[in-house]
Design a protein around this motif. Structure first.
Motif, PDB file in Angstrom:
ATOM      1  N   THR A  91       0.828  -1.205   0.000  1.00  0.00           N
ATOM      2  CA  THR A  91       0.000   0.000   0.000  1.00  0.00           C
ATOM      3  C   THR A  91       0.860   1.252   0.000  1.00  0.00           C
ATOM      4  O   THR A  91       0.553   2.245  -0.676  1.00  0.00           O
ATOM      5  N   GLU A  92       1.962   1.206   0.744  1.00  0.00           N
ATOM      6  CA  GLU A  92       2.866   2.361   0.829  1.00  0.00           C
ATOM      7  C   GLU A  92       3.435   2.744  -0.528  1.00  0.00           C
ATOM      8  O   GLU A  92       3.681   3.923  -0.792  1.00  0.00           O
TER       9      GLU A  92
ATOM     10  N   GLY B 287       1.897   2.021  -3.408  1.00  0.00           N
ATOM     11  CA  GLY B 287       0.797   2.192  -4.343  1.00  0.00           C
ATOM     12  C   GLY B 287       0.489   1.007  -5.227  1.00  0.00           C
ATOM     13  O   GLY B 287      -0.007   1.166  -6.349  1.00  0.00           O
TER      14      GLY B 287
ATOM     15  N   ALA C 248      -1.674  -2.492  -5.270  1.00  0.00           N
ATOM     16  CA  ALA C 248      -2.742  -3.176  -4.532  1.00  0.00           C
ATOM     17  C   ALA C 248      -2.659  -4.690  -4.697  1.00  0.00           C
ATOM     18  O   ALA C 248      -2.176  -5.216  -5.703  1.00  0.00           O
TER      19      ALA C 248
ATOM     20  N   GLN D 225      10.376  -2.037  -5.567  1.00  0.00           N
ATOM     21  CA  GLN D 225      10.026  -0.844  -4.794  1.00  0.00           C
ATOM     22  C   GLN D 225      10.286  -0.987  -3.295  1.00  0.00           C
ATOM     23  O   GLN D 225      10.214  -0.005  -2.548  1.00  0.00           O
TER      24      GLN D 225
END
Length: 353
Positions: free
Chosen positions: A25-26, A28, A30, A56
């Motif tokens: 979530t951090e 982006g 899902a 990421q």
């Protein structure tokens, strides 16, 4: 690939799932987790790309996840007479690799499979190289190929980035218990050093002649590791210490409460494995850090049975906030080590950069 396979200690699937959901979530991306309690792994199904998610997030920043593998959908009902052909066809859809790691869940059922999986993986890798589907061992690759078996007929196939994953099979650092150590807890500190401290920095960080305090030391499992590194140790515990440790001349035993003890002078290392509520241990570590009593610390936080991930974040955030309030430079890392059980191990480096 839309599937990220995450290995964890059996019983910690919920923490593993909560962590990857939070971290995804951090950045982006899902997704949603699927798991069964005590199975030793979590499937994280993504709406984005698994390889992108892995790029990421720094793997070493993860706490409860032992290993992660970007996977194809599980191969079910593999024919026992020829498993290699259908798996080989799938390898063509993966980044090219030079290494195959055979793995199973870290469960009783998984361990019973390891003999078969190891032999099968050997034959599988030979076939892949023969058919040009895997690089030679001498060739460099950015990826490792993983074969994760749930049974003889159900397997996952995927890859992990060599520079952003665990180099150990199943994400487990295998250590041999030293026969002269007072307790098996000694392996917790040894594994912590291997995980948190780069090998190139071992001599500087763990060299002989350093000073250390072991809070909650008895019978001396962690003190034994400190002594083996040539350190001079103050062991703080109301309980008895191992006699052979005391005979080394490197240990001073103080029968005091670990939460009330204050060192006469700062030390190079403080280690702590006391059985107490995690927030109380956190406050104790913060006290040591703000007083400048130790340059480096390794400590365990014993987690509650419920909301373990939430408790972990609360303790780490409290420590970070307290250190920042005092304008203290620090590096803080946490890991649910293989030799940990209902706890996580933390490393706090307070040396000036």
């Amino acid at each position: 690939m839309k599937l990220l396979l995450l290995y964890c200690r059996a019983g910690f699937e919920a923490e593993c799932a909560a962590e990857i959901s939070n971290r995804a979530t951090e950045v982006g991306i899902a997704g949603y987790p699927v798991f069964t309690k005590d199975q030793g792994y979590v499937e994280y199904h993504l709406f984005g790309d698994a390889l992108e998610l892995m790029s990421q997030i720094k793997f070493r920043s993860l706490i409860f996840i032992r290993q992660w593998v970007a996977c194809l959908p599980v191969c079910s009902e593999l024919p026992t007479q020829d498993r290699i052909s259908p798996l080989s066809a799938l390898v063509q859809d993966l980044p090219q690799t030079a290494e195959l790691i055979a793995e199973t869940p870290d469960t009783t059922e998984g361990r019973e499979l390891q003999g078969f999986v190891t032999k099968f993986a050997s034959a599988f890798s030979q076939s892949l190289r023969k058919n040009g589907l895997m690089l030679s061992r001498k060739q460099a690759s950015l990826w490792r190929l993983h074969l994760f078996a749930l049974s003889g007929r159900e397997m996952f196939l995927g890859v992990s980035p060599v520079k952003n994953s665990s180099r150990h099979a199943m994400g487990i650092q295998r250590l041999k218990f030293p026969s002269h150590a007072p307790s098996r807890s000694t392996l917790k500190l040894e594994e912590a050093w291997h995980w948190f401290i780069p090998k190139s920095e071992f001599d500087e960080a763990l060299g002989g002649g350093l000073t250390a305090v072991d809070l909650g030391a008895a019978p001396g499992g962690w003190t034994w590791q400190l002594v083996q590194k040539g350190m001079f140790v103050t062991a703080v515990d109301n309980g008895p210490m191992n006699e052979s440790l005391m005979e080394t001349g490197q240990v001073t035993h103080l029968r005091e409460d670990a939460f009330r003890f204050e060192p006469v002078r700062p030390v190079n290392w403080m280690v702590c494995d006391v059985v107490e509520k995690p927030i109380q241990v956190t406050e104790l570590m913060l006290d040591w850090a703000t007083h400048g009593w130790a340059e480096q610390m390794v400590f365990n936080l014993k987690l509650p049975m419920k909301q373990r991930y939430k408790e972990t974040l609360q303790c780490l955030d409290r420590l970070k906030d307290g250190l920042n309030e005092h304008s203290i430079d620090f590096k803080l890392s946490a890991r649910h080590l293989y030799h940990d059980r209902e706890e996580i191990t933390c490393y706090l480096d307070l040396r000036k950069a």
